[in-house]
Design a protein around this motif. Structure first.
Motif, PDB file in Angstrom:
ATOM      1  N   ASN A 199      30.456 -36.632  53.516  1.00 36.59           N
ATOM      2  CA  ASN A 199      29.508 -35.567  53.199  1.00 36.59           C
ATOM      3  C   ASN A 199      30.234 -34.410  52.518  1.00 36.59           C
ATOM      4  O   ASN A 199      30.950 -33.691  53.174  1.00 36.59           O
ATOM      5  CB  ASN A 199      28.813 -35.056  54.468  1.00 36.59           C
ATOM      6  CG  ASN A 199      27.763 -34.024  54.121  1.00 36.59           C
ATOM      7  OD1 ASN A 199      27.116 -34.132  53.081  1.00 36.59           O
ATOM      8  ND2 ASN A 199      27.607 -33.017  54.955  1.00 36.59           N
ATOM      9  N   PRO A 200      30.115 -34.298  51.224  1.00 29.69           N
ATOM     10  CA  PRO A 200      29.178 -35.031  50.379  1.00 29.69           C
ATOM     11  C   PRO A 200      29.802 -36.249  49.698  1.00 29.69           C
ATOM     12  O   PRO A 200      30.993 -36.269  49.409  1.00 29.69           O
ATOM     13  CB  PRO A 200      28.840 -33.981  49.308  1.00 29.69           C
ATOM     14  CG  PRO A 200      30.103 -33.187  49.166  1.00 29.69           C
ATOM     15  CD  PRO A 200      30.729 -33.174  50.533  1.00 29.69           C
ATOM     16  N   ASP A 213      34.415 -35.754  50.531  1.00 34.61           N
ATOM     17  CA  ASP A 213      34.922 -35.444  51.865  1.00 34.61           C
ATOM     18  C   ASP A 213      35.027 -36.766  52.622  1.00 34.61           C
ATOM     19  O   ASP A 213      34.399 -37.754  52.224  1.00 34.61           O
ATOM     20  CB  ASP A 213      33.943 -34.490  52.577  1.00 34.61           C
ATOM     21  CG  ASP A 213      34.558 -33.851  53.818  1.00 34.61           C
ATOM     22  OD1 ASP A 213      35.754 -34.087  54.079  1.00 34.61           O
ATOM     23  OD2 ASP A 213      33.834 -33.127  54.530  1.00 34.61           O
TER      24      ASP A 213
HETATM   25 MN    MN Z   1      31.919 -32.112  54.282  1.00 33.64          MN
END
Ligand code: MN
Ligand code: GDP
Length: 398
Positions: A199-200, A213
């Motif tokens: 995320n993302p 990430d």
């Molecule tokens: Mn993140």
């Protein structure tokens, strides 16, 4: 076991999951040296700690020049980073990841976790990824799709179809998305992950994906068969008391309350924690010494609980089965003699050699409370922790 983002991205590379190019730095000079290897800006400077929400806490910054990059590295390295996940005390940042900046078309959320309810690997996905995913989950849960994968069958194209559909991906993205999800599933299963979260996840202009990430947690109980992953362990990020407990093979988790407790058997430990809460207090820890605990393990467990400054009273609840009550009593007495015990201790035990155990405690000359049943024990320890904890401290000091 949690691992750092840069370590998770190393694992991603092994499974051909696209990640931005980057390297790790411990000083601003190292950060600058890494930046020189890249030919363009922006570069991202990212704090490496075992907690998310770094962006919100100022631990993820973009740099457009060498000066700015050195400034960000200087500011982030050594900072005490407070994020919604670290608690108010924050975490010291010892390393930063310097990474090529990526153009963001869309931020997606994608994760895999073990779902105990369905005994499946659950894929969770959302087109509304990014730093506010918690708000999306709380306010618009329909924007988050869940696709269970039965581990006996494994991942199939129809699972990818389902997730891609929920993400509203263009047909042209389907093959790259399938490759991504197959790679992530293989990584998850082969490394005994309990959580894998991106995320993302970025949709790139070239029609592919990049994991901006990366968060991975490995099942501790499976670590014995992943010796290579043990190198990823970062003791700086772990609770010192939990590290100490793991040396003696004690199942110990540090918590926020004031009532320390030591129990044999995880189920009984959970029941004791419930009893403590029911009596209006909060447990300071979970500690299961296990069925076959020795006097030495009892002593170490007791010492670890006592070294936690939050603890204002201790409840020891043991059912003497394989672990006999006299062995327990010996361990408690030995520990109490070595350590200056400044909080009230309540022992409740039942089972094999219980009379001998009670005798050992009574003859020890130590002021240890005994309780006959769990309810009484819970109420007594809660009362002592709330009111007598400090008085007892003062009284036993004088
Ligand atoms: Mn993140
Ligand atoms: P987290 O806050 O701990 O989850 O850290 P992330 O790695 O997710 O970074 C936080 C946010 O920073 C991301 O959601 C992105 O919006 C942004 N970000 C991180 N790296 C880059 C990058 O290379 N380019 C751009 N434009 N934004 C980035």
């Amino acid at each position: 076991m949690k691992i750092h983002e840069y370590q998770a991205k190393q694992l991603f590379r092994r499974y051909h999951i696209p990640v931005p190019a980057g390297d790790i730095a411990c000083t601003p000079d190292e950060a600058t040296a890494i930046a020189r290897k890249f030919e363009k800006f922006p570069l991202a400077v990212k704090a490496q700690i075992h907690a998310g929400g770094r962006g919100k806490g100022g631990g993820v910054r973009l740099a457009w020049s060498f000066d700015e990059l050195a400034g960000h590295a200087e500011a982030i390295l050594g900072m005490n980073l407070v994020t919604p996940q670290t608690g108010p005390e924050g975490r010291l940042v010892r390393r930063v990841l310097i990474e090529e900046g990526v153009d963001i078309l869309q931020e997606l959320y994608l994760s895999l976790m073990v779902d105990r309810e369905t005994a499946c690997v659950l894929v969770i996905a959302s087109g509304a990824g990014g730093m506010d995913i918690e708000t999306v989950a709380a306010e618009t849960p329909e924007k988050i799709a869940r696709v269970p994968i039965n581990p006996l069958v494994g991942i199939k194209r129809h699972h990818c179809r389902q997730v891609a559909g929920a993400l509203d991906l263009d047909e042209s993205m389907f093959v790259p998305f399938c490759n991504l999800l197959f790679g992530l599933y293989a990584l998850f299963v082969e490394n005994d992950c309990s959580l894998l979260e991106i995320n993302p996840l970025i949709r790139t202009a070239e029609g592919n994906f990049t994991a901006l990430d990366a968060k991975i947690e490995i099942d501790d109980s499976a670590l014995y068969r992943h010796k290579d992953l043990l190198a990823f362990r970062d003791l700086n990020e772990e609770d010192p008391l939990e590290i100490e407990a793991s040396k003696y093979k004690l199942n110990y988790i540090n918590m926020d309350g004031t009532v320390g407790n030591m129990v044999n058997g995880a189920g009984l430990a959970m029941a004791v924690m419930d009893t403590i809460k029911l009596a209006g207090a909060e447990p300071a820890n979970f500690l299961d010494v296990g069925g076959g605990a020795t006097a030495e393990m009892i002593e170490n467990g007791f010492r670890i609980i006592l070294s936690d400054p939050k603890v204002r009273a201790i409840l020891i609840n043991i059912f003497g089965g394989i672990l006999r009550c006299d062995v327990l009593a010996d361990g408690v007495v030995a520990a109490a003699r070595k350590i200056d015990v400044k909080v009230p201790v309540i022992v409740r035990m039942e089972g094999t050699n219980v009379e001998e155990g009670r005798d050992i405690l009574a003859r020890s000359g130590l002021s240890i409370y005994t309780a006959a049943d769990m309810k009484d024990a819970g109420e007594l320890v809660a009362r002592l922790a709330a009111s007598n904890g400090n008085q007892y401290r003062e009284a036993s000091n004088s």
